[in-house]
Enzyme design. Sequence first.
Site, PDB file in Angstrom:
ATOM      1  N   ARG A   1       0.832  -1.207   0.000  1.00  0.00           N
ATOM      2  CA  ARG A   1       0.000   0.000   0.000  1.00  0.00           C
ATOM      3  C   ARG A   1       0.864   1.255   0.000  1.00  0.00           C
ATOM      4  O   ARG A   1       0.553   2.239  -0.670  1.00  0.00           O
ATOM      5  CB  ARG A   1      -0.951  -0.016   1.216  1.00  0.00           C
ATOM      6  CG  ARG A   1      -1.977   1.105   1.162  1.00  0.00           C
ATOM      7  CD  ARG A   1      -3.039   0.977   2.242  1.00  0.00           C
ATOM      8  NE  ARG A   1      -2.489   1.146   3.578  1.00  0.00           N
ATOM      9  CZ  ARG A   1      -3.195   0.978   4.702  1.00  0.00           C
ATOM     10  NH1 ARG A   1      -4.465   0.627   4.642  1.00  0.00           N
ATOM     11  NH2 ARG A   1      -2.634   1.149   5.882  1.00  0.00           N
TER      12      ARG A   1
ATOM     13  N   LYS B   1      -2.516   7.058   1.221  1.00  0.00           N
ATOM     14  CA  LYS B   1      -2.266   7.380   2.630  1.00  0.00           C
ATOM     15  C   LYS B   1      -1.186   8.465   2.645  1.00  0.00           C
ATOM     16  O   LYS B   1       0.002   8.202   2.824  1.00  0.00           O
ATOM     17  CB  LYS B   1      -1.829   6.116   3.385  1.00  0.00           C
ATOM     18  CG  LYS B   1      -2.153   6.161   4.865  1.00  0.00           C
ATOM     19  CD  LYS B   1      -2.141   4.767   5.465  1.00  0.00           C
ATOM     20  CE  LYS B   1      -1.976   4.771   6.957  1.00  0.00           C
ATOM     21  NZ  LYS B   1      -3.023   5.446   7.716  1.00  0.00           N
TER      22      LYS B   1
ATOM     23  N   GLU C   1     -15.868   6.540   6.461  1.00  0.00           N
ATOM     24  CA  GLU C   1     -15.061   5.885   7.507  1.00  0.00           C
ATOM     25  C   GLU C   1     -14.904   6.891   8.646  1.00  0.00           C
ATOM     26  O   GLU C   1     -15.512   7.950   8.626  1.00  0.00           O
ATOM     27  CB  GLU C   1     -13.701   5.485   6.939  1.00  0.00           C
ATOM     28  CG  GLU C   1     -12.919   6.675   6.379  1.00  0.00           C
ATOM     29  CD  GLU C   1     -11.624   6.286   5.682  1.00  0.00           C
ATOM     30  OE1 GLU C   1     -11.044   5.258   6.038  1.00  0.00           O
ATOM     31  OE2 GLU C   1     -11.200   7.044   4.794  1.00  0.00           O
TER      32      GLU C   1
HETATM   33  N1  PXG Z   1      -8.968   5.018   7.520  1.00  0.00           N
HETATM   34  C1  PXG Z   1      -8.050   5.980   7.658  1.00  0.00           C
HETATM   35  C2  PXG Z   1      -8.349   7.344   7.190  1.00  0.00           C
HETATM   36  C3  PXG Z   1      -6.809   5.673   8.249  1.00  0.00           C
HETATM   37  O1  PXG Z   1      -5.892   6.624   8.383  1.00  0.00           O
HETATM   38  C4  PXG Z   1      -7.568   3.400   8.553  1.00  0.00           C
HETATM   39  C5  PXG Z   1      -8.756   3.755   7.946  1.00  0.00           C
HETATM   40  C6  PXG Z   1      -7.353   1.974   8.969  1.00  0.00           C
HETATM   41  O2  PXG Z   1      -6.448   1.324   8.097  1.00  0.00           O
HETATM   42  P1  PXG Z   1      -5.516   0.131   8.588  1.00  0.00           P
HETATM   43  O3  PXG Z   1      -4.795  -0.283   7.361  1.00  0.00           O
HETATM   44  O4  PXG Z   1      -4.627   0.682   9.654  1.00  0.00           O
HETATM   45  O5  PXG Z   1      -6.408  -0.932   9.094  1.00  0.00           O
HETATM   46  C7  PXG Z   1      -6.576   4.367   8.712  1.00  0.00           C
HETATM   47  C8  PXG Z   1      -5.279   4.020   9.356  1.00  0.00           C
HETATM   48  C9  PXG Z   1      -2.371   7.053  13.742  1.00  0.00           C
HETATM   49  C10 PXG Z   1      -2.679   5.895  12.905  1.00  0.00           C
HETATM   50  O6  PXG Z   1      -1.226   7.174  14.152  1.00  0.00           O
HETATM   51  C11 PXG Z   1      -3.637   5.977  11.917  1.00  0.00           C
HETATM   52  C12 PXG Z   1      -3.897   4.880  11.136  1.00  0.00           C
HETATM   53  C13 PXG Z   1      -3.241   3.693  11.329  1.00  0.00           C
HETATM   54  C14 PXG Z   1      -2.276   3.627  12.310  1.00  0.00           C
HETATM   55  C15 PXG Z   1      -1.991   4.737  13.108  1.00  0.00           C
HETATM   56  O7  PXG Z   1      -3.266   7.853  14.015  1.00  0.00           O
HETATM   57  N2  PXG Z   1      -4.831   5.027  10.191  1.00  0.00           N
END
Ligand code: PXG
Length: 285
Positions: free
Chosen positions: A52, A151, A184
């Site tokens: 990703r 991301k 989301e």
């Molecule tokens: N939506 C958004 C907008 C994200 O930023 C997710 C969904 C979940 O994705 P994953 O692949 O993690 O299941 C995210 C992920 C942080 C932090 O430090 C943020 C995320 C992941 C890890 C840490 O705030 N966001």
Amino acid sequence: MSPQIYINGKYYSKEDAKISVYDHGLLYGDGVFEGMRTYSGNVFRLVEHIDRLYESARAILLTIPMSKQEMIDAVNNTVKLSGLTDSYIRLVITRGAGSLGLDPNRTSDPQVIIIVDLIALYDRKYYDEGLKIITASTIRNHPAALSPRIKSLNYLNNIMAKIEGLQAGCMEAIMLNHKGEVAECTGDNIFIVKKGQLMTPPTDAGILEGITRNAILELARELKIPASESTLTRHDLLVADECFLTGSAAEVIPVVSIDSRPIGDGKVGKTTRFLMGEFKKLVVR
Ligand code: PXG
């Protein structure tokens, strides 16, 4: 056991890890990132995160100056050096230092940063009692402006939505897309359970395709829980039997109230609790 930071092949302590104030990651949010977790020293779904990351970079025309295998080795090595077994990893690629001005051609040396540290996103009690969340007025990025599938280091509208949540006394906030459909939360994907059916918005709702989300969909398939990616409205959430959020940092966390409406009976749902347990088993598998 201490936080360990990798920058372009060298390792630093938290205090010594520094990059240029001319870095376009800082000046313009010009870069991409990943957030991952280790369980018992192993990075959960590392290959998926790396894939990703490289897709996000490709989408913004940022060439990561190392191969995927080199990146995997760098992540594993940073984890090992930290001595932390259950850690959080923030992998950041910036466009690098350049002159003032947007032109990415005036930058040099993308910065590859791997932070291995601890994270406690939500207090333990929320996993037992569930979160109360709201719907934010700030919408997710319009896909024609910046694809939510990237991301990127531009998280400002998610932060605006997070602030709306915090001001309402909530730790998370739901973001709708430009069509008014549920997308989301600010850093988590969202699921509901309705009449035994698990549902989550499809990728074309303008979401980040979460790796935890995909793990839950796979688990549901294995466990024969009917699951679908379905367009959801705010109303669908309010009348759901159960709701929970997923993310690398949050893992699986229940939601018991949305916009002051109790979800189901206002307690953590049965399917949610079951999936939390199954997810815990999966990460150490
Ligand atoms: N939506 C958004 C907008 C994200 O930023 C997710 C969904 C979940 O994705 P994953 O692949 O993690 O299941 C995210 C992920 C942080 C932090 O430090 C943020 C995320 C992941 C890890 C840490 O705030 N966001």
